[in-house]
Design a protein around this motif. Structure first.
Motif, PDB file in Angstrom:
ATOM      1  N   ASN A   3      32.215  32.496  45.022  1.00  0.00           N
ATOM      2  CA  ASN A   3      32.779  33.650  45.723  1.00  0.00           C
ATOM      3  C   ASN A   3      34.005  34.161  44.961  1.00  0.00           C
ATOM      4  O   ASN A   3      34.960  33.418  44.728  1.00  0.00           O
ATOM      5  CB  ASN A   3      33.163  33.200  47.146  1.00  0.00           C
ATOM      6  CG  ASN A   3      33.710  34.323  47.993  1.00  0.00           C
ATOM      7  OD1 ASN A   3      34.499  35.145  47.532  1.00  0.00           O
ATOM      8  ND2 ASN A   3      33.313  34.342  49.254  1.00  0.00           N
ATOM      9  N   HIS A   4      33.971  35.429  44.588  1.00  0.00           N
ATOM     10  CA  HIS A   4      35.043  36.044  43.788  1.00  0.00           C
ATOM     11  C   HIS A   4      36.408  35.916  44.490  1.00  0.00           C
ATOM     12  O   HIS A   4      37.429  35.662  43.843  1.00  0.00           O
ATOM     13  CB  HIS A   4      34.681  37.519  43.584  1.00  0.00           C
ATOM     14  CG  HIS A   4      35.620  38.277  42.717  1.00  0.00           C
ATOM     15  ND1 HIS A   4      35.548  38.280  41.344  1.00  0.00           N
ATOM     16  CD2 HIS A   4      36.674  39.079  43.030  1.00  0.00           C
ATOM     17  CE1 HIS A   4      36.507  39.051  40.860  1.00  0.00           C
ATOM     18  NE2 HIS A   4      37.204  39.552  41.859  1.00  0.00           N
ATOM     19  N   LEU A   5      36.433  36.085  45.800  1.00  0.00           N
ATOM     20  CA  LEU A   5      37.698  36.060  46.546  1.00  0.00           C
ATOM     21  C   LEU A   5      38.255  34.641  46.604  1.00  0.00           C
ATOM     22  O   LEU A   5      39.468  34.426  46.470  1.00  0.00           O
ATOM     23  CB  LEU A   5      37.475  36.606  47.965  1.00  0.00           C
ATOM     24  CG  LEU A   5      36.880  38.016  48.001  1.00  0.00           C
ATOM     25  CD1 LEU A   5      36.541  38.414  49.427  1.00  0.00           C
ATOM     26  CD2 LEU A   5      37.861  39.006  47.390  1.00  0.00           C
ATOM     27  N   ALA A  49      37.731  32.454  44.373  1.00  0.00           N
ATOM     28  CA  ALA A  49      38.209  32.187  43.012  1.00  0.00           C
ATOM     29  C   ALA A  49      39.609  32.758  42.809  1.00  0.00           C
ATOM     30  O   ALA A  49      40.497  32.090  42.268  1.00  0.00           O
ATOM     31  CB  ALA A  49      37.234  32.775  41.995  1.00  0.00           C
ATOM     32  N   HIS A  50      39.848  34.001  43.263  1.00  0.00           N
ATOM     33  CA  HIS A  50      41.189  34.594  43.145  1.00  0.00           C
ATOM     34  C   HIS A  50      42.215  33.717  43.858  1.00  0.00           C
ATOM     35  O   HIS A  50      43.308  33.489  43.347  1.00  0.00           O
ATOM     36  CB  HIS A  50      41.215  35.988  43.785  1.00  0.00           C
ATOM     37  CG  HIS A  50      40.943  37.106  42.833  1.00  0.00           C
ATOM     38  ND1 HIS A  50      41.681  37.344  41.701  1.00  0.00           N
ATOM     39  CD2 HIS A  50      40.002  38.093  42.864  1.00  0.00           C
ATOM     40  CE1 HIS A  50      41.226  38.417  41.083  1.00  0.00           C
ATOM     41  NE2 HIS A  50      40.205  38.891  41.757  1.00  0.00           N
ATOM     42  N   CYS A  51      41.871  33.244  45.062  1.00  0.00           N
ATOM     43  CA  CYS A  51      42.825  32.450  45.849  1.00  0.00           C
ATOM     44  C   CYS A  51      43.165  31.138  45.160  1.00  0.00           C
ATOM     45  O   CYS A  51      44.246  30.581  45.367  1.00  0.00           O
ATOM     46  CB  CYS A  51      42.260  32.153  47.238  1.00  0.00           C
ATOM     47  SG  CYS A  51      42.205  33.590  48.294  1.00  0.00           S
ATOM     48  N   THR A  87      44.396  39.273  37.318  1.00  0.00           N
ATOM     49  CA  THR A  87      43.265  40.189  37.187  1.00  0.00           C
ATOM     50  C   THR A  87      41.975  39.395  37.018  1.00  0.00           C
ATOM     51  O   THR A  87      42.002  38.169  36.871  1.00  0.00           O
ATOM     52  CB  THR A  87      43.479  41.131  35.991  1.00  0.00           C
ATOM     53  OG1 THR A  87      43.759  40.322  34.858  1.00  0.00           O
ATOM     54  CG2 THR A  87      44.655  42.057  36.222  1.00  0.00           C
ATOM     55  N   ASP A  88      40.853  40.101  37.037  1.00  0.00           N
ATOM     56  CA  ASP A  88      39.562  39.414  36.988  1.00  0.00           C
ATOM     57  C   ASP A  88      39.417  38.616  35.694  1.00  0.00           C
ATOM     58  O   ASP A  88      39.671  39.135  34.606  1.00  0.00           O
ATOM     59  CB  ASP A  88      38.433  40.435  37.122  1.00  0.00           C
ATOM     60  CG  ASP A  88      38.344  40.965  38.546  1.00  0.00           C
ATOM     61  OD1 ASP A  88      39.010  40.397  39.439  1.00  0.00           O
ATOM     62  OD2 ASP A  88      37.614  41.943  38.757  1.00  0.00           O
ATOM     63  N   ASN A  89      39.011  37.369  35.846  1.00  0.00           N
ATOM     64  CA  ASN A  89      38.839  36.469  34.701  1.00  0.00           C
ATOM     65  C   ASN A  89      37.824  35.408  35.099  1.00  0.00           C
ATOM     66  O   ASN A  89      37.491  35.261  36.281  1.00  0.00           O
ATOM     67  CB  ASN A  89      40.190  35.829  34.336  1.00  0.00           C
ATOM     68  CG  ASN A  89      40.717  34.915  35.426  1.00  0.00           C
ATOM     69  OD1 ASN A  89      40.410  33.730  35.452  1.00  0.00           O
ATOM     70  ND2 ASN A  89      41.488  35.459  36.372  1.00  0.00           N
TER      71      ASN A  89
END
Ligand code: KG4
Ligand code: ZN
Length: 327
Positions: A110-112, A114-116, A294-296
């Motif tokens: 899950n992208h979110l 991952a950000h967290c 940022t996205d990585n």
């Protein structure tokens, strides 16, 4: 545990090799920002085509930079949502093919989430965290009680924070992406010049569409207003609202650490005010380096390590979910 992570949910094609969910061995990001700048925003079809062109070289670069081959990997992970469907499919298909070739598990991430979790790369964070995740697509307040345990406390009821920056910048003729342009211009402006509204629709939810309309109306009525003052006053209204929500969220969960994530976390005023909030309330603060905001793909590989231990591999017939939410 060595994991190759892949991220293609929007306009960045990224791959990274991360050990034990913490140590970044390589992280390669190829941005399509120049491609989409021509259109003033991300064009989904163009993004998918660019991912197809870039995915193999980017993965090759990430493996080479880490000094590993497919045979060294313990799993291959990809972001499977939320994001643009066609863009997600490129990364997920590549990850499944590589997992099959290497005979290791595939992990959908899950992208979110991952950000967290990006803050745990090369760092230790005291939990619980209050995370403010602000990007072009998302505005979320998240409680992270422990690594991998998320609860959404609030979100935006209309535009995402980055979307608001981009739309206002476009209106002001500042180009795309708008956030960095407004940030730069605001440094020369007076943030108290114009009293734009601060929307407070609910305790922990945010709203930006009224603010955007207010900026448009103000500029039409006052064409002589210095654009730096408009930028600075708009930015202050956004940051005021975000910091107020973060303060409420931190109180609600008894946060030990305040964390920013997403592209808007690059905003200099938001970073300054978040650090001040932490200092004033005796909490720790983690303002990730821009490459982690940022996205990585390093954040994808890191989250995959947690998910693999907790849930095991993701089935190879699992798809993508453009609207995937967070806990
Ligand atoms: O996380 P990100 O790179 O991509 C996604 O949206 O997933 O975030 C991009 C967003 C854009 O809306 C951009 O305008 C905004 O982050 N942004 C900023 C700054 N740098 C990037 N917004 C405000 N201030 C900045 N310095
Ligand atoms: Zn993102």
């Amino acid at each position: 545990m060595l994991i190759l992570g892949i991220e293609t949910s929007c306009d960045e094609t990224a791959a990274a090799v991360v050990a034990d969910g913490r140590v970044v061995h390589s992280s390669v990001v190829s941005s399509q920002v120049d491609l989409h700048a021509r259109y003033g925003g991300v064009v989904p079809e163009e993004a998918s085509r660019a991912h197809v062109d870039l995915i193999v070289p980017v993965v090759r670069d990430a493996l080479a930079a880490a000094g590993v081959t497919l045979a060294d990997l313990d799993a291959v992970a990809a972001c499977h949502g939320p994001g643009l469907a066609g863009a997600l499919l490129v990364g997920v298909s590549a990850a499944k093919a590589l997992a099959l070739a290497a005979d290791v598990p595939y992990v959908g991430v899950n992208h979110l989430e991952a950000h967290c979790g990006a803050g745990w790369l090369d760092h230790d964070l005291a939990t619980p965290l209050a995370v403010l995740l602000v990007s072009g697509g998302h505005t979320l307040l998240v409680e992270v009680a422990a690594r991998g345990e998320h609860r959404v406390l609030g979100s935006t009821v209309d535009d995402a924070a980055g979307e608001a920056f981009d739309k206002v910048a476009r209106f002001l003729g500042l180009g795309y992406p708008g956030g960095p342009a407004i940030d730069r211009l605001a440094a020369d402006g007076d943030r108290t010049a114009i009293a734009f509204p601060r929307a407070m629709p609910g305790e922990l939810d945010a709203s930006f569409s009224g603010l955007k309309t207010a900026v448009v109306q103000y500029v039409r009525a006052h064409p002589e207003a210095p654009v730096a003052d408009v930028a600075a006053s708009f930015q202050e209204a956004v940051v005021d609202q975000l910091v107020d929500k973060l303060a409420r969220a931190a109180d609600a969960v008894g946060a030990a650490t305040l964390v920013l994530g997403g592209g808007v976390a690059a905003n200099s005023r938001l970073r300054e005010r978040t650090a001040a909030l932490a200092a004033a309330t005796g909490r720790e603060v983690f303002l990730p380096p821009l490459a982690l905001c940022t996205d990585n793909a390093a954040m994808i590989a890191a989250a995959a390590a947690v998910r693999l231990v907790a849930d095991g591999p993701t089935p190879l017939d699992a798809g993508v979910d453009p609207n995937l939410g967070l806990g």
